[in-house]
Enzyme design. Structure first.
Site, PDB file in Angstrom:
ATOM      1  N   GLY A 113       0.829  -1.208   0.000  1.00 28.06           N
ATOM      2  CA  GLY A 113       0.000   0.000   0.000  1.00 28.06           C
ATOM      3  C   GLY A 113       0.858   1.250   0.000  1.00 28.06           C
ATOM      4  O   GLY A 113       1.830   1.368  -0.745  1.00 28.06           O
ATOM      5  N   ASP A 135       2.975   2.125   2.018  1.00 23.24           N
ATOM      6  CA  ASP A 135       4.339   1.860   2.488  1.00 23.24           C
ATOM      7  C   ASP A 135       5.255   1.344   1.385  1.00 23.24           C
ATOM      8  O   ASP A 135       6.423   1.041   1.653  1.00 23.24           O
ATOM      9  CB  ASP A 135       4.311   0.860   3.645  1.00 23.24           C
ATOM     10  CG  ASP A 135       3.700   1.445   4.909  1.00 23.24           C
ATOM     11  OD1 ASP A 135       3.843   2.665   5.109  1.00 23.24           O
ATOM     12  OD2 ASP A 135       3.078   0.700   5.683  1.00 23.24           O
ATOM     13  N   GLY A 136       4.737   1.213   0.165  1.00 22.06           N
ATOM     14  CA  GLY A 136       5.594   0.848  -0.946  1.00 22.06           C
ATOM     15  C   GLY A 136       5.540  -0.623  -1.297  1.00 22.06           C
ATOM     16  O   GLY A 136       4.462  -1.221  -1.364  1.00 22.06           O
ATOM     17  N   GLY A 159      -3.120  -2.073  -7.605  1.00 22.71           N
ATOM     18  CA  GLY A 159      -2.411  -3.333  -7.797  1.00 22.71           C
ATOM     19  C   GLY A 159      -2.445  -3.794  -9.238  1.00 22.71           C
ATOM     20  O   GLY A 159      -1.449  -4.289  -9.776  1.00 22.71           O
ATOM     21  N   ASP A 160      -3.597  -3.634  -9.883  1.00 25.74           N
ATOM     22  CA  ASP A 160      -3.713  -3.982 -11.299  1.00 25.74           C
ATOM     23  C   ASP A 160      -2.802  -3.096 -12.144  1.00 25.74           C
ATOM     24  O   ASP A 160      -2.204  -3.551 -13.128  1.00 25.74           O
ATOM     25  CB  ASP A 160      -5.156  -3.808 -11.759  1.00 25.74           C
ATOM     26  CG  ASP A 160      -6.133  -4.611 -10.922  1.00 25.74           C
ATOM     27  OD1 ASP A 160      -5.759  -5.696 -10.454  1.00 25.74           O
ATOM     28  OD2 ASP A 160      -7.273  -4.137 -10.736  1.00 25.74           O
TER      29      ASP A 160
END
Length: 311
Positions: free
Chosen positions: A221, A223-224, A250-251
């Protein structure tokens, strides 16, 4: 060409309202309808990057026709196989800073329709550079279906984005995907316990289940991400941005890596390029959309550290 596969696509309906009141009449302020499914988000981002892309899977009924029309409008090649069942709706209700989702399960795919798709894929896959497999399977397909597609790809890189038992069963096959993209919770499902700290995640990537998979991208997320490639491990930290809609990030990352592989990018540049798409998607209101004019800025602002691993 890059081929994106969404076996259980949908028409995504987004209702925006001030308040959502159960058991009462609710009036919608704004509504939007888009061709949905994780792989179609991937395809949209790839087109925005200027890639030649084909989308495939199963489509049926009037909603399937809507998706075909959307693909044509966007310049995405249509490789979908027609089925007797009806493509599903997925509804998101945006209200009071929350999102309530109502997801249909989707159609039942018959044995003959399943075999027809496998035949199409075996004939088409030699024409492509990269394949992406995204999301769940529709009813009627066995859980080894992704494994069959990876085997049929015959060495062409396959990027896999799914979760749960479907991911576990696919990774247990002899033929491995070229890349997988679990988030932190999906990594916990694979390993039976959730690694929380950076060191724990890196150690978790040494597990036998990841052997033979060239790239493992663990997204965290805001946080990388932590990315494993062979004996190298990259820790990426994203620039802080005004997040408008993280859905589809994410996609978008999967699209970035697919385009990166197709363009011959390697190592740190590939990591920056792939992960930047997730940040750019989060900055836009629409799902599966990026502003390519901000790509160079995002890659430059990203902090990527190359860590050593002993696997």
């Amino acid at each position: 060409m890059i081929c994106t596969i969404t076996l259980n696509p949908s028409v995504d309906i987004r209702y925006e309202m001030d308040r959502f009141l159960p058991d009462q009449v609710n009036r919608v302020n704004r509504v939007s309808k888009t061709a949905g499914g994780k792989g179609l988000n991937v395809a949209r981002v790839l087109r925005q990057l200027g890639e030649d892309v084909a989308a495939s899977g199963f489509l049926g009924g009037s909603l399937g026709h809507f998706i075909r029309s959307e693909l044509s409008r966007l310049g995405i090649h249509n490789g979908f196989v027609s089925i007797k069942g009806n493509t599903r709706n997925c509804i998101a209700i945006i209200h009071e800073g929350k999102q309530t989702e109502i997801l249909e399960s989707g159609p039942l795919v018959s044995k003959s329709e399943s075999d027809q798709f496998l035949k199409w894929f075996s004939e088409f896959v030699p024409l492509v550079k990269v394949v992406t497999l995204s999301g769940s399977l529709p009813k009627g397909l066995a859980k080894d279906y992704y494994g069959k597609l990876i085997e049929t790809a015959n060495g062409i890189p396959v990027l896999l984005d799914t979760n749960g038992e479907l991911l576990k069963s696919t990774l247990a096959k002899a033929n491995k995907p070229f890349l997988i993209k679990p988030n932190q919770d999906e990594l916990a499902d694979l390993l039976g316990g959730k690694p929380e700290k950076e060191e724990q995640i890196i150690n978790a990537l040494k597990a036998e289940i990841f052997a033979g998979i060239p790239w493992v991208v663990v997204t965290l997320g805001a946080d990388g991400a932590i990315v494993k490639h062979g004996h190298a491990c990259y820790r990426a930290r994203m620039p802080r941005v005004d997040v408008k809609n993280p859905v589809g990030s994410g996609d978008s990352v999967l699209a970035g890596f697919a385009a990166g592989f197709a363009r011959g990018l390697v190592e740190e540049k590939l990591v920056r390029f792939g992960l930047a798409m997730g940040v750019l998607n989060a900055m836009e209101e629409k799902t599966g959309y990026i502003n390519t004019g901000k790509l160079t800025w995002c890659m430059q602002q990203m902090i990527v550290e190359n860590l050593t691993m002993t696997i």
